[in-house]
Enzyme design. Structure first.
Site, mmCIF file in Angstrom:
data_model
loop_
_atom_site.group_PDB
_atom_site.id
_atom_site.type_symbol
_atom_site.label_atom_id
_atom_site.label_comp_id
_atom_site.label_asym_id
_atom_site.label_seq_id
_atom_site.Cartn_x
_atom_site.Cartn_y
_atom_site.Cartn_z
ATOM 1 N N LYS A 102 0.840 -1.205 0.000
ATOM 2 C CA LYS A 102 0.000 0.000 0.000
ATOM 3 C C LYS A 102 0.874 1.254 0.000
ATOM 4 C CE LYS A 102 -3.689 2.650 0.465
ATOM 5 N NZ LYS A 102 -4.569 2.827 1.605
ATOM 6 N N LYS A 104 -1.082 11.700 5.156
ATOM 7 C CA LYS A 104 -0.886 10.625 6.147
ATOM 8 C C LYS A 104 -0.152 9.450 5.484
ATOM 9 C CE LYS A 104 -3.236 6.698 7.730
ATOM 10 N NZ LYS A 104 -4.432 5.881 7.506
#
Lengths: 296, 296, 296, 296
Positions: free
Chosen positions: C171, C239
């Protein structure tokens, strides 16, 4: 010493030529700008009609031009300095340009028996006016010895740094470090202020330790106060970062920080701060952090 | 002053605690390493059995730990310093950690009536041994006034820079500038050498002008000679760049040069130079330019 | 399959849990937000009173939380998921967090006989609602086999990519590439427009050749039109870039482009564009080039 | 159509000229390399004695040269194409060069009544040989209409993208995106492998989602296998990044990622990988991460 030709009477060339005239040298100068020529006459020099007139019979020719296309035009093009002077003449090109052009000029000069030095300066307009320039000289030691007394008329630190082009390389190295340190100090200020720390106090600590630098010493108060009166303009530093990247390309090296600093300086110019002092790199970092309201 | 507790007797903490003991303070110290505890006893301090023993009855506690997880463990965790000391105790955490952890420690302390300062240092092992550290202090002015005489035992420059966390922010700003200047000087050296210019001569010129810095002053000769004995290890600077990026994230600012410098320092570590001096950033730039043969 | 516990009913978790309930699973969910719990009941699930209630007796627990501190709180803290479930339970943490936290969760689970998968997703809110998520799974193959039928309820591409933490690493790699491609396309647009070239026409050419990408395919028209309705918000990508840098640090690698992309994304947030789509990275590059007037 | 002059018979020009000859055009070509001229004759063209001979009487002239100095030499210099052709001739310069040179050529042509297009290509040697080039054309629409049937002989995607120089700008934008995507994919691979994740599996996931790109589609297997046979050489991409930076400078924009990508590509060349495929940017990122042992 015999006659001096001086081409390029801008904010740097005018005071340099004036210092030479004041020191008793026979200076013949040319610039496309008539006011500049008038200033030279007022300072005791002779305003020449064109490049060929300025350098005719000169023992030494000094050129102080904006960038490499002007040097190519004035020095290398048909009817330029190399065509107009006699073999044995010494040409000191004090323009800040790409090393490869300095080397090309030296080679073209050598083919005609003309000796060439690259001798870019640092210290800016103030340094030129106060005869306090730093001069980084590339070329033959014997030619440096001839030019040195002239350089001493307006220079304070005068160093022979290596072969043809070496003066430009050292200037490029200087400018990449200067631009980078401004960027780092700008990032430090933005981090301090955004964290609620008084930047002046914080930079005082940095200035006193391993992070200390001439830039922190001279500019930290004005940067924190957002006073960006030049000094040395971002537009000029943008040109110099282009030279640093060209020098890196020529030397076949990879300089990641230099590549990024060049874009931050370009941003300063793109954002409309080109005529501010290079310490205004702070404004670029501020805008990146959404803190343009900090401007004063 | 009454009893001092000192937690963390590494290469920094050991000489700091020894200076305090030598100055006549009643120092009770703890470290997981038994040799470190023995050194403290040899220096006139008392080796405590554990953290609680070290800080029991202390008026002031100093912690000098590797990074924020250790601070969280030693100070915040159940049975840690904040549980073991009485209200009114002053805790000076001299570890270099993320500002947000310093603020969290101060808040946790306040909830128990314990006063907290963040007081990271610069100057390295030599600075600790020679009692010449720079100390950047965040917290209340009144608490700073209490701690100052202790800091003076091993510090030379001691500055109260702002509220809780401010000491860490200034340290982070210091480290991003130091890392960046090393990177810039490294790029200058690689450019000079690859261009056939003597780097020593070139850097002499830079050191004397606007590009001048403490790093050029102290390290240019050793960098050109490829002497990278620490000094301050790349591994530690890598940790500190992580703190600088965490501080930037906390302050919601964007620091592009810092982001790149952090990766170059990371490269130094990844390439296996973690235990060399941070000036070995030169080796990273050299390898990027295919010049690893310059190593000596 | 037996009872499912589902913790974290945000914009992603709510539709995922609803899909599971709609597929006939016995879903017990919890979120601090009462509206979210009500939505789950409306979708056929059971609103639990707290984490322990949600996971009591569950055969599989799914967590979908904002970042690693929430995972640490919900899963690892005393009274959390690992304390509340029976040995043999399978925990699929589908939050996007740092690989090191996923590994720590897996280790803590193993110590209690609880099987753990890290299974972050991509595809955003639309992907969750349309049951078209991509799911990158780290952990044991046998556990993946158990979870797969559940993942298929809301996922389209479901891949077991490696051991614990591997899902997070993939990811992170995905997000660094996505952020970087947005930055590159933004730079291409700014260059085209500032050069007087129609950006739409220019990007059509790029999209058809080696520069082509899913982002150019899906987003070039909206970027040129300055339509930045999310989609995936810059705040979330900020983030995720933090996770990518943490993963790089954990793996001891140096990623220079990632380091710079992270700062450009941070700039987007700092400049006030955090709630726009990540394609609004274009606004950062525009402002750097003094072209904020291009906004529409 | 009447006679065609073709200057520059390198790895690109030779197959392009051969396709034109094979399509029945009367092609007169010149290159300094005698073998190249022989190949043209073998393909049915005429080998000219020099530039003037090649273009004498031509209705359309195509130039395909390495970089801007060669274009200046062949087209602009005394005795070059602009001196040798008749007013009304159409010159299509298909070299990849700086936009400012293309604009200068167009202006010089206009002064002599010669129509000029800049028409750089992408697709590489394979694209030239297979008549599958993408061609980005800047200049007047009427001139584009004239040249289009010729371009269709060796091109597949042929787009008129804007005024003089626009073809070069689009090519520059293309190359900065391509270079950047290679860098990002390289960083993803290094992160995956160093984290113990199978890179092939991880990239399969990326390729199927928003991170997907033509480069991931075509090159991920060869990159993971470390097969770097060109393809398009790093040396050529290094030249093209120089053009992208020159275009940015000309357009007065700041492109931070492009600036860094240019240095990473320069590193590839400096490290000795100049003759490998541009996907070998992976080797640069690997060395930065101390993983050169991954080479196969």
């Amino acid at each position: 010493m015999g006659k001096l030709g001086f081409i390029g009477l801008g904010v740097m060339g005018t005071p340099m030529a004036a210092h030479l005239a004041a020191a008793g040298h026979d200076v013949s100068g040319f610039d496309l700008n008539a006011d500049a020529r008038a200033k030279l006459e007022a300072a005791g020099g002779r305003a020449a009609a064109d490049v060929a007139d300025a350098v005719a019979g000169a023992e030494v020719v000094i050129t102080m031009l904006p960038d490499h296309p002007q040097v190519e035009q004035v020095v290398l093009a048909p009817g330029g300095v190399l065509d107009a002077v006699a073999p044995g003449t010494l040409l000191a090109d004090m323009s800040t340009i790409r090393p490869e052009t300095s080397i090309a000029v030296a080679e073209a000069g050598a083919a005609k028996g003309i000796r060439v030095l690259d001798a870019p300066v640092s210290g800016g307009q103030a340094g030129a006016e106060e005869a306090a320039l730093s001069i980084m000289v590339g070329g033959e030691a014997a030619d440096f010895a001839v030019a040195r007394p002239l350089f001493e008329v307006f220079g304070k630190t005068i160093v022979h740094v290596g072969p043809h082009g070496a003066g430009q390389v050292v200037k490029a190295a200087n400018q990449l470090v200067v631009g980078g340190v401004y960027g780092l100090v700008a990032e430090a200020i933005v981090l301090l202020e955004a964290s609620g720390v008084d930047a002046g106090t914080g930079l005082d600590v940095l200035a006193g330790g391993l992070a200390g630098s001439r830039i922190l010493e001279l500019k930290r108060k004005s940067m924190v106060a957002r006073e960006f009166k030049p000094g040395f303009r971002i537009d000029l530093h943008h040109k110099d970062m282009g030279i640093a990247l060209a020098a890196a390309r020529q030397a076949d090296v990879a300089l990641p920080l230099t590549g990024l600093v060049a874009q931050l300086v370009a941003a300063g110019r793109s954002m409309g701060y080109g005529s501010l002092d290079h310490s205004a790199l702070l404004k670029v970092v501020e805008e990146l952090s959404g803190r343009s309201s900090q401007e004063v």
